[in-house]
Design a protein around this motif. Structure first.
Motif, PDB file in Angstrom:
ATOM      1  N   GLU A   8       3.886  -2.805  -2.717  1.00  0.00           N
ATOM      2  CA  GLU A   8       3.721  -2.172  -4.032  1.00  0.00           C
ATOM      3  C   GLU A   8       2.853  -0.920  -3.983  1.00  0.00           C
ATOM      4  O   GLU A   8       2.908  -0.094  -4.898  1.00  0.00           O
ATOM      5  CB  GLU A   8       3.124  -3.159  -5.027  1.00  0.00           C
ATOM      6  CG  GLU A   8       4.081  -4.266  -5.416  1.00  0.00           C
ATOM      7  CD  GLU A   8       3.531  -5.148  -6.510  1.00  0.00           C
ATOM      8  OE1 GLU A   8       2.889  -4.619  -7.441  1.00  0.00           O
ATOM      9  OE2 GLU A   8       3.738  -6.367  -6.426  1.00  0.00           O
ATOM     10  N   TYR A   9       2.065  -0.782  -2.922  1.00  0.00           N
ATOM     11  CA  TYR A   9       1.135   0.346  -2.836  1.00  0.00           C
ATOM     12  C   TYR A   9       1.190   0.996  -1.457  1.00  0.00           C
ATOM     13  O   TYR A   9       1.426   0.322  -0.449  1.00  0.00           O
ATOM     14  CB  TYR A   9      -0.297  -0.115  -3.120  1.00  0.00           C
ATOM     15  CG  TYR A   9      -0.458  -0.669  -4.503  1.00  0.00           C
ATOM     16  CD1 TYR A   9      -0.543   0.171  -5.604  1.00  0.00           C
ATOM     17  CD2 TYR A   9      -0.492  -2.038  -4.711  1.00  0.00           C
ATOM     18  CE1 TYR A   9      -0.676  -0.345  -6.885  1.00  0.00           C
ATOM     19  CE2 TYR A   9      -0.616  -2.560  -5.998  1.00  0.00           C
ATOM     20  CZ  TYR A   9      -0.712  -1.700  -7.073  1.00  0.00           C
ATOM     21  OH  TYR A   9      -0.819  -2.206  -8.351  1.00  0.00           O
ATOM     22  N   SER A  22       1.157   4.031  -6.247  1.00  0.00           N
ATOM     23  CA  SER A  22       2.116   3.007  -6.635  1.00  0.00           C
ATOM     24  C   SER A  22       3.471   3.397  -6.065  1.00  0.00           C
ATOM     25  O   SER A  22       3.907   4.537  -6.231  1.00  0.00           O
ATOM     26  CB  SER A  22       2.214   2.926  -8.163  1.00  0.00           C
ATOM     27  OG  SER A  22       3.373   2.200  -8.551  1.00  0.00           O
ATOM     28  N   THR A  23       4.166   2.468  -5.416  1.00  0.00           N
ATOM     29  CA  THR A  23       5.487   2.789  -4.876  1.00  0.00           C
ATOM     30  C   THR A  23       6.567   2.683  -5.949  1.00  0.00           C
ATOM     31  O   THR A  23       7.723   3.003  -5.693  1.00  0.00           O
ATOM     32  CB  THR A  23       5.851   1.877  -3.684  1.00  0.00           C
ATOM     33  OG1 THR A  23       5.822   0.510  -4.105  1.00  0.00           O
ATOM     34  CG2 THR A  23       4.899   2.089  -2.527  1.00  0.00           C
ATOM     35  N   ARG A  24       6.198   2.252  -7.139  1.00  0.00           N
ATOM     36  CA  ARG A  24       7.157   2.214  -8.251  1.00  0.00           C
ATOM     37  C   ARG A  24       7.224   3.557  -8.964  1.00  0.00           C
ATOM     38  O   ARG A  24       8.282   4.003  -9.366  1.00  0.00           O
ATOM     39  CB  ARG A  24       6.783   1.122  -9.234  1.00  0.00           C
ATOM     40  CG  ARG A  24       6.934  -0.255  -8.625  1.00  0.00           C
ATOM     41  CD  ARG A  24       6.633  -1.340  -9.599  1.00  0.00           C
ATOM     42  NE  ARG A  24       6.709  -2.606  -8.880  1.00  0.00           N
ATOM     43  CZ  ARG A  24       6.429  -3.755  -9.414  1.00  0.00           C
ATOM     44  NH1 ARG A  24       6.032  -3.821 -10.673  1.00  0.00           N
ATOM     45  NH2 ARG A  24       6.528  -4.849  -8.701  1.00  0.00           N
ATOM     46  N   THR A  25       6.056   4.206  -9.129  1.00  0.00           N
ATOM     47  CA  THR A  25       5.993   5.459  -9.891  1.00  0.00           C
ATOM     48  C   THR A  25       5.565   6.644  -9.037  1.00  0.00           C
ATOM     49  O   THR A  25       5.704   7.775  -9.459  1.00  0.00           O
ATOM     50  CB  THR A  25       4.978   5.338 -11.038  1.00  0.00           C
ATOM     51  OG1 THR A  25       3.669   5.140 -10.477  1.00  0.00           O
ATOM     52  CG2 THR A  25       5.342   4.191 -11.967  1.00  0.00           C
ATOM     53  N   TRP A  26       5.003   6.397  -7.874  1.00  0.00           N
ATOM     54  CA  TRP A  26       4.421   7.372  -6.966  1.00  0.00           C
ATOM     55  C   TRP A  26       3.217   8.080  -7.575  1.00  0.00           C
ATOM     56  O   TRP A  26       2.798   9.123  -7.100  1.00  0.00           O
ATOM     57  CB  TRP A  26       5.451   8.356  -6.411  1.00  0.00           C
ATOM     58  CG  TRP A  26       6.426   7.610  -5.562  1.00  0.00           C
ATOM     59  CD1 TRP A  26       7.723   7.335  -5.876  1.00  0.00           C
ATOM     60  CD2 TRP A  26       6.169   6.960  -4.312  1.00  0.00           C
ATOM     61  NE1 TRP A  26       8.287   6.553  -4.888  1.00  0.00           N
ATOM     62  CE2 TRP A  26       7.354   6.315  -3.917  1.00  0.00           C
ATOM     63  CE3 TRP A  26       5.051   6.850  -3.484  1.00  0.00           C
ATOM     64  CZ2 TRP A  26       7.467   5.588  -2.737  1.00  0.00           C
ATOM     65  CZ3 TRP A  26       5.153   6.116  -2.306  1.00  0.00           C
ATOM     66  CH2 TRP A  26       6.354   5.500  -1.950  1.00  0.00           C
ATOM     67  N   GLU A  27       2.640   7.477  -8.613  1.00  0.00           N
ATOM     68  CA  GLU A  27       1.387   7.998  -9.168  1.00  0.00           C
ATOM     69  C   GLU A  27       0.228   7.526  -8.310  1.00  0.00           C
ATOM     70  O   GLU A  27       0.234   6.398  -7.808  1.00  0.00           O
ATOM     71  CB  GLU A  27       1.160   7.474 -10.586  1.00  0.00           C
ATOM     72  CG  GLU A  27       2.065   8.079 -11.620  1.00  0.00           C
ATOM     73  CD  GLU A  27       1.710   7.565 -12.997  1.00  0.00           C
ATOM     74  OE1 GLU A  27       0.684   8.010 -13.546  1.00  0.00           O
ATOM     75  OE2 GLU A  27       2.447   6.715 -13.505  1.00  0.00           O
ATOM     76  N   VAL A  29      -3.110   5.873  -7.962  1.00  0.00           N
ATOM     77  CA  VAL A  29      -3.806   4.909  -8.803  1.00  0.00           C
ATOM     78  C   VAL A  29      -5.259   4.707  -8.379  1.00  0.00           C
ATOM     79  O   VAL A  29      -6.014   4.051  -9.092  1.00  0.00           O
ATOM     80  CB  VAL A  29      -3.055   3.546  -8.852  1.00  0.00           C
ATOM     81  CG1 VAL A  29      -1.691   3.713  -9.510  1.00  0.00           C
ATOM     82  CG2 VAL A  29      -2.899   2.953  -7.453  1.00  0.00           C
TER      83      VAL A  29
END
Length: 91
Positions: A8-9, A22-27, A29
């Motif tokens: 996830e990260y 975050s690997t979902r949003t690439w923001e 964190v």
């Protein structure tokens, strides 16, 4: 760079400190400017993965390339000459 065990990260480590994405949003964190270089191929997570030992892959400084896969193989990261390409793989 290295993925946490859940995938996830993504933990990044450089001369400018550590970052977690975050690997979902690439923001990004989490960010810590304190130097904390990997030891024995592992970096220590911060933020949502604080304290987690993350296996990291270092850049090949001769070729300026780096590649790694997420733990489940669903993501591939390729770094070459300042550009990161993220690919989704069928698992």
């Amino acid at each position: 760079m290295g993925f946490d065990p859940s995938g996830e990260y993504l933990l990044t480590i450089s001369h400018a400190g550590r970052g977690v994405f975050s690997t979902r949003t690439w923001e990004r964190v989490a960010r810590d400017p304190v130097l904390a270089y990997p030891e024995d191929g592992h970096g220590v997570g911060i933020g949502p993965i604080a304290g987690v030992s993350v296996a990291v892959t270092e850049m090949n400084y001769d070729t300026e390339e780096l590649s790694l896969n997420s733990p489940d193989g669903s993501l591939s990261l390729e770094y070459d000459s300042g550009t990161i390409v993220v690919s989704e793989n069928r698992v």
